[in-house]
Design a protein around this motif. Structure first.
Motif, mmCIF file in Angstrom:
data_model
loop_
_atom_site.group_PDB
_atom_site.id
_atom_site.type_symbol
_atom_site.label_atom_id
_atom_site.label_comp_id
_atom_site.label_asym_id
_atom_site.label_seq_id
_atom_site.Cartn_x
_atom_site.Cartn_y
_atom_site.Cartn_z
ATOM 1 N N GLY A 79 38.064 1.402 -43.260
ATOM 2 C CA GLY A 79 37.983 2.219 -42.056
ATOM 3 C C GLY A 79 39.257 2.932 -41.661
ATOM 4 O O GLY A 79 39.213 3.843 -40.815
ATOM 5 N N GLN A 80 40.405 2.559 -42.246
ATOM 6 C CA GLN A 80 41.669 3.141 -41.771
ATOM 7 C C GLN A 80 41.798 4.624 -42.103
ATOM 8 O O GLN A 80 42.149 5.429 -41.235
ATOM 9 C CB GLN A 80 42.861 2.370 -42.360
ATOM 10 N N GLU A 81 41.524 4.989 -43.338
ATOM 11 C CA GLU A 81 41.718 6.380 -43.734
ATOM 12 C C GLU A 81 40.712 7.295 -43.039
ATOM 13 O O GLU A 81 41.081 8.345 -42.494
ATOM 14 C CB GLU A 81 41.614 6.527 -45.253
ATOM 15 N N VAL A 82 39.457 6.907 -43.041
ATOM 16 C CA VAL A 82 38.443 7.728 -42.377
ATOM 17 C C VAL A 82 38.717 7.780 -40.877
ATOM 18 O O VAL A 82 38.558 8.834 -40.237
ATOM 19 C CB VAL A 82 37.033 7.174 -42.655
ATOM 20 N N GLY A 83 39.166 6.672 -40.299
ATOM 21 C CA GLY A 83 39.507 6.662 -38.886
ATOM 22 C C GLY A 83 40.654 7.601 -38.568
ATOM 23 O O GLY A 83 40.647 8.297 -37.540
ATOM 24 N N TYR A 84 41.668 7.621 -39.451
ATOM 25 C CA TYR A 84 42.805 8.532 -39.279
ATOM 26 C C TYR A 84 42.329 9.983 -39.289
ATOM 27 O O TYR A 84 42.720 10.794 -38.439
ATOM 28 C CB TYR A 84 43.809 8.266 -40.400
ATOM 29 N N VAL A 85 41.476 10.321 -40.256
ATOM 30 C CA VAL A 85 40.974 11.691 -40.368
ATOM 31 C C VAL A 85 40.162 12.072 -39.130
ATOM 32 O O VAL A 85 40.323 13.165 -38.571
ATOM 33 C CB VAL A 85 40.124 11.845 -41.645
ATOM 34 N N ARG A 86 39.311 11.166 -38.687
ATOM 35 C CA ARG A 86 38.477 11.474 -37.516
ATOM 36 C C ARG A 86 39.328 11.653 -36.264
ATOM 37 O O ARG A 86 39.011 12.497 -35.414
ATOM 38 C CB ARG A 86 37.450 10.366 -37.324
ATOM 39 N N GLU A 87 40.402 10.895 -36.175
ATOM 40 C CA GLU A 87 41.268 11.057 -35.006
ATOM 41 C C GLU A 87 41.952 12.421 -35.016
ATOM 42 O O GLU A 87 42.050 13.093 -33.974
ATOM 43 C CB GLU A 87 42.317 9.938 -34.964
ATOM 44 N N ILE A 113 31.894 10.305 -47.542
ATOM 45 C CA ILE A 113 32.138 8.986 -46.960
ATOM 46 C C ILE A 113 31.457 7.902 -47.786
ATOM 47 O O ILE A 113 32.021 6.821 -48.010
ATOM 48 C CB ILE A 113 31.653 8.952 -45.496
ATOM 49 N N LYS A 114 30.253 8.162 -48.277
ATOM 50 C CA LYS A 114 29.546 7.194 -49.118
ATOM 51 C C LYS A 114 30.342 6.901 -50.393
ATOM 52 O O LYS A 114 30.539 5.737 -50.771
ATOM 53 C CB LYS A 114 28.157 7.713 -49.455
ATOM 54 N N ASP A 115 30.790 7.968 -51.067
ATOM 55 C CA ASP A 115 31.571 7.786 -52.293
ATOM 56 C C ASP A 115 32.883 7.060 -52.004
ATOM 57 O O ASP A 115 33.319 6.206 -52.781
ATOM 58 C CB ASP A 115 31.865 9.137 -52.944
ATOM 59 N N TYR A 116 33.505 7.410 -50.891
ATOM 60 C CA TYR A 116 34.765 6.775 -50.505
ATOM 61 C C TYR A 116 34.562 5.284 -50.238
ATOM 62 O O TYR A 116 35.344 4.441 -50.701
ATOM 63 C CB TYR A 116 35.329 7.465 -49.259
ATOM 64 N N ASP A 117 33.506 4.941 -49.501
ATOM 65 C CA ASP A 117 33.239 3.533 -49.190
ATOM 66 C C ASP A 117 32.961 2.732 -50.461
ATOM 67 O O ASP A 117 33.384 1.577 -50.591
ATOM 68 C CB ASP A 117 32.054 3.425 -48.223
ATOM 69 N N GLU A 118 32.248 3.325 -51.397
ATOM 70 C CA GLU A 118 31.974 2.642 -52.663
ATOM 71 C C GLU A 118 33.254 2.389 -53.435
ATOM 72 O O GLU A 118 33.446 1.316 -54.031
ATOM 73 C CB GLU A 118 31.002 3.471 -53.509
ATOM 74 N N LEU A 119 34.158 3.361 -53.433
ATOM 75 C CA LEU A 119 35.447 3.205 -54.108
ATOM 76 C C LEU A 119 36.238 2.053 -53.506
ATOM 77 O O LEU A 119 36.775 1.193 -54.223
ATOM 78 C CB LEU A 119 36.241 4.511 -54.001
ATOM 79 N N LYS A 120 36.311 2.005 -52.194
ATOM 80 C CA LYS A 120 37.062 0.954 -51.518
ATOM 81 C C LYS A 120 36.430 -0.411 -51.750
ATOM 82 O O LYS A 120 37.132 -1.423 -51.900
ATOM 83 C CB LYS A 120 37.147 1.251 -50.013
#
Length: 531
Positions: A469-477, A502-509
């Protein structure tokens, strides 16, 4: 991160369409910054010390000169800074060889190739480099990958993608290549940035260096992480390097695996470069040892190939003396000496050492914002880099220098989907510089920074966005802040990441987290995998 602009904020006269901006670097972060700044109506000039866009993804068979051993002082950078006026001409500059002022700007007996390597040291790209983040995630909003691009591709394809963006977005047209920035400072009245650059010029008389001064309203640093090699201070390492200079190198000088055929190689470090080199040496080297300290960002041991052995941290390197009974293998003689680990284990018969211990955060062209002596806890409100060289201090959102946000950085965060995140940083930065998004008051930015230090601590982890959640949260902020101002100021809103991204990113993480769990608790990892 506390980024909302205050409702009482007013337009900052330092920003606005038509302002002039200097961008240092033409890798992915510099290309994204320059393109978005141009799209927002700013006048942009890019300074790139090499001959081509692409940054660390540009492969050069040549290698940089060896750094000192050890090498940890941030001011050192990876090149020798010129002195003001060292390569300067009187104004206007001469038009011909006969008009030159005779100050010794020519390369003399140095070859053009050697001069170029010293002027702009080649980057760390090795021949077999591939992206370790899928191209589905590693993408800029400036343009898609070519149709049917595989998730993981060679460096040539990645480099071409960056260069295509630079061409299509007209960044090439505003870039000075072979132009190295040696100093950036504010003018005495504080109204402009004075950029002292050195150009590598080739003409009929041979290569020469020429100094130029130019002035800009705003400055963006996009020079990346991978310039100055970090050479740790380990007992005996300096002596090993002196005795066997071609067999002890930093990973920045690694290019191909074949020189290590049949040899025993010790790789220091547990990051991505270390893992990649271990993988490349599989089936080539006899045995590869990967020495790690057991840090929180170590790549999982299960990702190593079968022929690599993970071992503990090195305590010291011990030089030995030749013995009458020494024999040589087909791989050649090993280094005369032993490697002592902190757990007491002793290694011998080592042929080569590759130091993959990362890089020092260094902006040698901003000496006023760096200190080789101040500890990480004493950056105060002014310094960007302290003696540890592991983070960039005093930045709002890892972008804007709090004391003077006419200086900004793109590409500071670690453990992120670089192309995508740096693109979002560039979008936010361009809107602030264009005056269609407002920064909070200085005291608000300072308070947010202090809070973040308290939450994350100091050092490399401060910039890490690796947790769920950190990277996506940073981008959304960033997006929420910029778009809130866009409604009022008439700016173009930023687009949120797509659901597919976001789906691809979550799968990677999730895959990476599972690999790390296997290292710590295989039973639990198996249960998670089966769930």
């Amino acid at each position: 991160m506390g980024s909302k602009s205050s409702s009482t904020a007013v337009a900052d006269p330092r920003f606005g369409a038509g302002r002039t901006v200097a961008v240092i670097g033409a890798g992915i972060s510099g290309v994204c910054a320059a393109a978005h700044l141009q799209n927002q109506g700013l006048q942009v000039t890019v300074f790139e010390r090499s001959s081509i866009a692409g940054g660390i993804w540009h492969y050069d068979d040549r290698v940089p000169e060896d750094p000192p051993y050890p090498n940890q002082a941030p001011s050192s950078g990876d090149y020798k800074l010129s002195k003001p006026g060292e390569f300067a001409y009187s104004t206007p500059p001469p038009e011909s060889q006969d008009e030159r002022d005779g100050k010794g700007h020519a390369a003399g007996s140095e070859s053009a190739d050697d001069l170029e390597v010293r002027f702009a040291p080649p980057g760390p790209c090795y021949a077999g480099l591939k992206n370790n983040i899928s191209t589905n995630v590693l993408v800029s909003s400036l343009g898609p990958w070519p149709e049917n691009t595989e998730p993981h591709v060679s460096q040539e394809i990645v480099e071409k993608y960056i260069q295509t963006l630079a061409r299509d977005q007209a960044v090439d047209a505003i870039t000075h290549f072979h132009a190295r920035v040696d100093e950036a400072k504010k003018t005495p009245d504080g109204s402009k940035w004075e950029i002292r650059s050195v150009l590598l010029v080739r003409d009929a008389s041979g290569p020469r260096l020429v100094e130029r001064l130019s002035y800009f309203d705003l400055l963006v640093v996009a020079s990346g992480h991978y310039g100055m090699p970090r050479i740790p201070e380990i007992e005996g390492l300096k002596e090993w390097k002196a005795a066997f200079p071609e067999h002890v190198i930093h990973s920045k000088r690694y290019r191909k695996p074949h020189p290590y055929q049949g040899r025993n190689v010790l790789v220091l470090g547990a990051g991505v470069s270390s893992l990649d080199i271990c993988r490349e040496l599989e089936g080539v080297a006899n045995t590869t040892y990967q020495s790690v300290r057991g840090g929180p960002f170590d790549t999982p041991a299960r990702m190593l190939p079968p022929n690599s052995i993970r071992i503990g941290e090195v305590e010291k390197f011990v030089l030995g003396s030749p013995s009458p009974g020494d024999t040589q293998s087909a791989a050649g003689p090993p280094i005369l000496g032993t490697v002592v680990l902190k757990d007491g284990q002793v290694l011998d018969n080592i042929h080569d050492v590759v130091i993959a211990t990362g890089y020092v955060t260094s902006y040698p062209f901003l000496p006023q914002l760096q200190s080789d002596t101040a500890p990480v806890t004493e950056a105060g409100e002014d310094l960007v880099v302290t003696s540890d060289g592991r983070m960039a201090h005093n930045l709002h959102h890892d972008i804007f220098y709090i004391n003077d946000p006419t200086l900004a950085f793109v590409g500071v965060p670690y453990y992120v989907s670089t192309f995508s995140l740096f693109d979002y940083q560039a979008q936010a930065l361009s809107r602030v510089f264009a005056g269609t998004a407002r920064l909070p008051p200085k005291e608000t930015m300072r308070a947010a920074y202090v809070k973040r230090v308290q939450e994350k601590g100091l050092g490399r982890a401060f910039h890490a966005l690796h947790l769920p959640g950190q990277e996506v949260g940073y981008v959304r902020e960033l997006i929420n802040w910029v778009n809130e101002d866009a409604k009022e100021l008439g700016g173009e809103p930023m687009q949120a990441p797509s659901e597919a991204w976001i789906k691809d990113y979550d799968e990677l993480k999730a895959k990476l987290a599972l690999s790390r769990l296997f290292d710590k608790d295989p039973v639990e990892a198996e249960a998670v995998q089966s769930a």
